[in-house]
Design an enzyme around this catalytic site. Structure first.
Site, PDB file in Angstrom:
ATOM      1  N   HIS A 168       0.867  -1.187   0.000  1.00  0.00           N
ATOM      2  CA  HIS A 168       0.000   0.000   0.000  1.00  0.00           C
ATOM      3  C   HIS A 168       0.902   1.234   0.000  1.00  0.00           C
ATOM      4  CE1 HIS A 168      -3.713  -2.031   2.060  1.00  0.00           C
ATOM      5  NE2 HIS A 168      -4.014  -1.750   0.800  1.00  0.00           N
TER       6      HIS A 168
ATOM      7  N   CYS B  64      -2.353   2.677   9.077  1.00  0.00           N
ATOM      8  CA  CYS B  64      -3.374   1.713   8.652  1.00  0.00           C
ATOM      9  C   CYS B  64      -4.582   1.727   9.585  1.00  0.00           C
ATOM     10  CB  CYS B  64      -2.810   0.294   8.642  1.00  0.00           C
ATOM     11  SG  CYS B  64      -1.429   0.056   7.543  1.00  0.00           S
TER      12      CYS B  64
HETATM   13  N1  ARG Z   1      -3.996  -7.234   6.443  1.00  0.00           N
HETATM   14  C1  ARG Z   1      -4.361  -6.007   5.793  1.00  0.00           C
HETATM   15  C2  ARG Z   1      -4.295  -6.169   4.285  1.00  0.00           C
HETATM   16  O1  ARG Z   1      -3.396  -6.804   3.812  1.00  0.00           O
HETATM   17  C3  ARG Z   1      -3.462  -4.898   6.238  1.00  0.00           C
HETATM   18  C4  ARG Z   1      -3.910  -3.559   5.734  1.00  0.00           C
HETATM   19  C5  ARG Z   1      -2.955  -2.448   6.063  1.00  0.00           C
HETATM   20  N2  ARG Z   1      -3.505  -1.211   5.768  1.00  0.00           N
HETATM   21  C6  ARG Z   1      -2.859  -0.156   5.221  1.00  0.00           C
HETATM   22  N3  ARG Z   1      -3.487   0.968   5.118  1.00  0.00           N
HETATM   23  N4  ARG Z   1      -1.662  -0.270   4.758  1.00  0.00           N
HETATM   24  O2  ARG Z   1      -5.133  -5.689   3.561  1.00  0.00           O
END
Ligand code: ARG
Length: 293
Positions: free
Chosen positions: A184, A286
């Site tokens: 991300h 996150c």
């Molecule tokens: N386990 C989640 C996923 O892989 C983690 C999300 C992390 N969020 C972020 N904004 N980076 O989607």
């Protein structure tokens, strides 16, 4: 915990940074009451390793308290059964000017989070724009000053960047992510100045150059010549996944190099330990979705 808002401590000043002015923000969070790692959709997640939900909750509460201490307004969305990643509120959408652009998740496991967050936005006075294309909200769509940086490569479909441009009528800059550990945009870039500083300098960022392809690196260098480049070690504890009010920057406590770099620039880092949520591949940012009314 910092109480610098009530008792301002002088921040480091130099010609480049001037005096940093904090501003209050409004965030949406989701208690990790249902947090666990039961599937693997990023390299950080190992369903075979045990997780401790009550530890996740107590670590999250420290983050929540840090925001309250900084004077931010926090709204909460109820966690839902069967959605262990719902704690990662940043993925729930992207809000600006009272409009909420809904999320459309890449992986089946998280798809029901999209409508859950859109219901919350609607019930809380936002005009909801339902997404046509896959996007994971503020995880990949970040506001820096007046510009929207939009990531793609692992999750968010670049066609959603055009949707964002049309809906919000802002400049949208596409950036290509290339390292699966930084899947991300908010794992690879930290927004240091949510609004452009009063001294006229552009809003600044910190980032991990190796998380981006060459073309995106050129764009970042050109737009942010004063950016902080963090080490791989700091990025690997999700140090960039942080929240700044323009002065205090809430970061992973283990990102000690980034902490030093922030101090040198006149920011005040506030470290929190979210080791348990790191097992899900998430950190400070996150867990935090900005609400811009
Ligand atoms: N386990 C989640 C996923 O892989 C983690 C999300 C992390 N969020 C972020 N904004 N980076 O989607």
């Amino acid at each position: 915990m910092s109480s610098t808002l009530n008792h301002p401590t002088p921040t480091t000043q130099d010609a480049a940074t001037g005096t940093r002015v904090p501003n209050r923000r409004r965030y949406l969070m989701c208690r990790p009451d249902r947090f666990t790692v039961s599937y693997r959709i990023n390299p950080w997640m190992n369903p075979d390793d045990p997780t401790d939900t009550s530890l996740a909750v107590s670590q999250w509460e420290q983050l929540h308290q840090a925001y309250l201490d900084l004077g931010h307004r926090i709204d909460l969305i109820d966690p839902l059964d069967g959605l262990p990643d719902m704690v990662f509120a940043a993925n729930g959408g992207f809000t600006l000017d009272g409009i909420a652009y809904g999320a459309k998740f890449t992986y089946e496991e998280r798809i029901p989070e999209g409508p859950a967050y859109m219901d919350w936005f609607e019930a809380n006075g936002f005009r909801v724009e339902r997404p046509e294309f896959v996007n994971e909200g503020e995880g990949d769509i970040m506001l820096v000053g007046d510009t929207i940086l939009a990531g793609t490569g692992f999750r968010t479909d670049p066609r959603s960047h055009d949707e964002v441009r049309r809906i919000f009528d802002r400049e949208v800059v596409t950036l290509n992510l290339v390292n699966p550990s930084f899947y991300h945009l908010d794992t690879a870039i930290a927004v240091l100045d949510p609004v452009a500083p009063a001294d006229g300098s552009p809003a600044n960022i910190a980032y991990l150059p190796t998380a981006f392809d060459e073309a995106s690196n050129r764009i970042l260098e050109q737009r942010y010549p004063d950016a902080i480049h963090v080490s791989t070690a700091d990025a690997a504890v999700l140090g960039l996944n942080s929240i700044s009010n323009g002065r205090e920057v809430v970061i992973a406590a283990r990102a000690v190099g980034f902490e030093r770099q922030l101090r040198e620039r006149g920011y005040t880092p506030i470290g929190v330990d979210l080791s348990e949520l790191l097992l899900g591949g998430g950190g400070v940012k996150c867990c935090t979705l900005e609400l811009r009314g």
